[in-house]
Design a protein around this motif. Structure first.
Motif, mmCIF file in Angstrom:
data_model
loop_
_atom_site.group_PDB
_atom_site.id
_atom_site.type_symbol
_atom_site.label_atom_id
_atom_site.label_comp_id
_atom_site.label_asym_id
_atom_site.label_seq_id
_atom_site.Cartn_x
_atom_site.Cartn_y
_atom_site.Cartn_z
ATOM 1 N N ILE A 1 1.312 2.446 -2.915
ATOM 2 C CA ILE A 1 2.112 1.717 -1.937
ATOM 3 C C ILE A 1 1.415 1.711 -0.578
ATOM 4 C CG2 ILE A 1 4.324 1.589 -0.730
ATOM 5 C CD1 ILE A 1 4.831 1.141 -3.573
ATOM 6 N N CYS B 1 1.511 1.319 3.311
ATOM 7 C CA CYS B 1 2.659 1.586 4.186
ATOM 8 C C CYS B 1 2.310 1.586 5.672
ATOM 9 C CB CYS B 1 3.312 2.904 3.798
ATOM 10 S SG CYS B 1 2.171 4.308 3.633
ATOM 11 N N ASN C 1 7.132 4.246 7.909
ATOM 12 C CA ASN C 1 7.035 3.898 6.492
ATOM 13 C C ASN C 1 6.271 4.945 5.692
ATOM 14 O OD1 ASN C 1 8.525 1.528 6.572
ATOM 15 N ND2 ASN C 1 6.771 0.276 7.113
ATOM 16 N N CYS C 2 5.142 5.403 6.225
ATOM 17 C CA CYS C 2 4.331 6.409 5.527
ATOM 18 C C CYS C 2 4.854 7.823 5.726
ATOM 19 C CB CYS C 2 2.882 6.346 5.999
ATOM 20 S SG CYS C 2 1.955 4.883 5.476
ATOM 21 N N LEU D 1 8.578 6.601 2.744
ATOM 22 C CA LEU D 1 7.958 6.775 1.427
ATOM 23 C C LEU D 1 8.114 8.192 0.871
ATOM 24 C CD1 LEU D 1 6.551 4.998 -0.620
ATOM 25 C CD2 LEU D 1 4.357 5.713 0.318
ATOM 26 N N ALA E 1 0.677 7.014 -1.195
ATOM 27 C CA ALA E 1 0.673 6.327 0.092
ATOM 28 C C ALA E 1 -0.734 5.828 0.418
ATOM 29 C CB ALA E 1 1.157 7.257 1.192
ATOM 30 N N SER F 1 1.504 -4.608 8.130
ATOM 31 C CA SER F 1 2.136 -5.300 7.011
ATOM 32 C C SER F 1 1.308 -6.474 6.492
ATOM 33 C CB SER F 1 3.532 -5.788 7.424
ATOM 34 O OG SER F 1 4.368 -4.704 7.764
ATOM 35 N N SER G 1 -1.343 -5.042 4.298
ATOM 36 C CA SER G 1 -0.703 -4.492 3.096
ATOM 37 C C SER G 1 -0.430 -5.588 2.084
ATOM 38 C CB SER G 1 0.611 -3.796 3.469
ATOM 39 O OG SER G 1 0.391 -2.663 4.284
ATOM 40 N N ALA H 1 3.986 -2.423 -1.481
ATOM 41 C CA ALA H 1 3.854 -2.237 -0.036
ATOM 42 C C ALA H 1 5.229 -2.101 0.596
ATOM 43 C CB ALA H 1 3.099 -3.398 0.598
ATOM 44 N N LEU H 2 5.283 -1.358 1.699
ATOM 45 C CA LEU H 2 6.465 -1.278 2.548
ATOM 46 C C LEU H 2 6.089 -1.884 3.889
ATOM 47 C CD1 LEU H 2 7.711 2.409 2.043
ATOM 48 C CD2 LEU H 2 8.668 0.347 1.023
ATOM 49 N N GLY H 3 6.960 -2.728 4.440
ATOM 50 C CA GLY H 3 6.634 -3.308 5.732
ATOM 51 C C GLY H 3 7.608 -4.362 6.182
ATOM 52 N N ALA I 1 10.432 -3.584 0.590
ATOM 53 C CA ALA I 1 9.350 -3.229 -0.330
ATOM 54 C C ALA I 1 9.000 -4.456 -1.152
ATOM 55 C CB ALA I 1 9.783 -2.090 -1.255
#
Length: 324
Positions: A46, A48, A55-56, A60, A76, A82, A85, A97-99, A280
């Motif tokens: 992922i 992040c 996020n990290c 996560l 991570a 983002s 990512s 990905a998270l963002g 996500a």
């Protein structure tokens, strides 16, 4: 030998050990490897953003703690934001990905990325827009700043580094609000450098997107000059309803919404600003081709839901915020 009327039942594992002299756990492990383990195990990479940001560093790990007992390991992956990512998913380098939703939306509109990823689960928390100006600015809102800026004069606004969330969001504002575009000009510059530049008068403003518990509020609140007077102020971002209605994402729903930022003891009444959700996304190609992907995604979504309360506390999400 025991008489027929006096039978002793031994555990199967003990029988195996007596007959073979092999530890049953070791035997089971060998057979498990030969036949294929029935226990689910998968790893999900992922992206992040910065390892020091929410996020990290917060979100996560909370999800990972819920996913690990179910056999899913979350890895991570640091990124520059983002945008990068999402690009990683397009190139098949990572699985998720998270963002920032609007940044992901921008990448998804590229021809090569249209079908590269989809959202997994509901929104996780909100990003807020923070528009910072010098404390002696005569304006309380961005609209007033724009309205009162003479024709031909430019207001330079730092938006973070290339590909930052601030750059994406302000870019969408300028694209859709002509009167703002006439005056505001974006500049790639990190937060700390920008704040110093505002202090010395070489920069007009700073705009970033960050979570409700942003360190920026505390940093600016503590920035005091001579006579204990504040050095900065937040301007209201007062966009009209048409903007929020018309600027839509790939799901044909509005990307942004109005909200208020507050700083108890400073401006507890709140200042209107723009917000976009943190979400996500998961690689469509990975989901299609990896036999473990479907279950891994289900575990990830379930784990995100299970971690909701902890994430709310960590990121300082307002009680009235509801995930979409």
């Amino acid at each position: 030998m025991y008489p027929k009327h006096h039978q002793v039942l031994l555990p199967i594992g003990l029988i195996s050990m007596l007959m073979t002299g092999v530890n049953p756990a070791i035997a089971a492990k060998q057979l498990d490897e030969m036949m294929g383990s029935s226990a689910f195990k998968a790893t999900l990479s992922i992206a992040c953003g910065s390892l020091e940001k929410s996020n990290c560093a917060q979100v996560l790990p909370r999800i990972a703690a819920q996913a690990a007992p179910k056999g899913l390991t979350l890895e991570a992956i640091a990124s520059k934001g983002s945008i990068q990512s999402a690009e990683g998913l397009c190139k098949g380098v990572i699985q998720g990905a998270l963002g920032q939703r609007d940044a992901f939306d921008q990448v998804k509109r590229r021809t090569e990325c249209v079908n590269a990823f989809e959202q997994a689960g509901k929104a996780i928390y909100p990003y807020y827009g923070y528009f910072v100006a010098p404390a002696n600015s005569p304006y309380d809102s961005v609209r007033d700043l724009v309205k009162n800026t003479p024709e031909g004069k430019i207001v330079t606004v730092a938006v973070g580094k290339e590909g930052s969330g601030g750059q994406v969001t302000l870019g969408n504002i300028l694209k859709n609000v002509p009167e703002f575009k006439r005056v505001l000009q974006m500049k790639d510059q990190d937060q700390n450098t920008a704040l110093d530049a505002i202090k010395n008068g070489s920069l007009d403003a700073l705009f970033i997107m960050d979570g409700p518990g942003s360190d920026l509020i505390d940093e600016i609140k503590k920035s005091i000059g001579k006579n204990n007077q504040p050095l900065f102020k937040f301007l209201t971002i007062d966009l009209d309803d048409a903007f929020y209605k018309n600027v839509q994402g790939w799901n044909r729903k509005p990307l942004y919404y109005k909200t208020n930022i507050t700083a108890p003891g400073w401006f507890s009444g709140g200042k209107q600003t723009i917000a976009v959700d943190a979400i996500a996304i998961i690689s469509s190609e990975w989901e299609k081709n990896d036999p473990n992907a479907g279950k891994a995604i289900r575990i990830f979504v379930e784990s995100t839901d299970a971690a909701e309360a902890a994430i709310r506390a960590d990121v300082k999400i307002p009680k009235d915020w509801q995930a979409n």
